[in-house]
Design an enzyme around this catalytic site. Sequence first.
Site, PDB file in Angstrom:
ATOM      1  N   GLN A   1       0.838  -1.184   0.000  1.00 46.47           N
ATOM      2  CA  GLN A   1       0.000   0.000   0.000  1.00 46.47           C
ATOM      3  C   GLN A   1       0.881   1.246   0.000  1.00 46.47           C
ATOM      4  OE1 GLN A   1      -2.368  -0.036   3.570  1.00 46.47           O
ATOM      5  NE2 GLN A   1      -0.650  -0.644   4.838  1.00 46.47           N
TER       6      GLN A   1
ATOM      7  N   ASP B   1       5.802  -7.609   1.644  1.00 48.02           N
ATOM      8  CA  ASP B   1       5.009  -7.000   2.702  1.00 48.02           C
ATOM      9  C   ASP B   1       4.583  -8.127   3.641  1.00 48.02           C
ATOM     10  OD1 ASP B   1       3.457  -4.038   2.803  1.00 48.02           O
ATOM     11  OD2 ASP B   1       2.546  -5.579   4.049  1.00 48.02           O
TER      12      ASP B   1
ATOM     13  N   TYR C   1       9.226   8.580  16.054  1.00 46.19           N
ATOM     14  CA  TYR C   1       9.233   8.414  14.602  1.00 46.19           C
ATOM     15  C   TYR C   1      10.359   9.230  13.976  1.00 46.19           C
ATOM     16  CZ  TYR C   1       7.688   8.973   9.748  1.00 46.19           C
ATOM     17  OH  TYR C   1       7.635   9.023   8.377  1.00 46.19           O
TER      18      TYR C   1
END
Length: 235
Positions: A16, A37, A144
């Site tokens: 995605q 994935d 992050y």
Amino acid sequence: MGRLVGNVIVLSAAAQGIGKASAIAFAKKGAQVTATDINGEKLKELDGIKTKVVDVIKKDKVKSMAKDFDYMDVLFNVAVFVHHGSILECEESDWDFTMNVNVRSMYLMIKAFLPKMLPRKSDNIINMASVASSIKGVVNRCVYSMTKAGLTKSVAADFLEQGIRCNCISPDTPSLRQRIQDRPDPEQVLLPLQRSKKLRLCTAEKVAHPCVYLASDESAYVTGTEAIIDGGWRL
């Protein structure tokens, strides 16, 4: 149409988003793409592209996948997890999980595939970074931001003389679009755009175009750089 004809390219997190858009863009330009994935069902949406279910934070899985390749031209490390919160809202488990997905996966993939690239002296690594890093401090993106762009310059410097290039892309924070979509108040929808001085949101397809450039011989003299794809958000 043939900018990547014959190139062997492996991507992580390709089911995605930017990974998927890049896999499609690479294939359209003639590359032999292997899209990986952990989500096998979503991978099935990549018609005509070779796919493989791999958890890239698992060392044995990554090493096993690498054995399937005698050589490769481009490795694109896309796997990412975005933790929301400041350092006070980040538990050790959040820190560890984010580091595993965003840094360990990159480390394991480069460690496994770089030996396949060195003999050819012309191969290429692309890493997923973010504007939320050394480029710009972003609210509630503490851990992050810590994980972005860490390995790119080191790998580029260490293997420059061996002919290996390593660059990263720094797009919008990948959760920006979702955060806007999730806002219950329609009048609040444009606030992130107003704050970032942008008139529109970036799309995964727009990010994929510079990735094609970095994967191609057109960028043969480009290494150790951060390609910032943010529509001026950092300004």
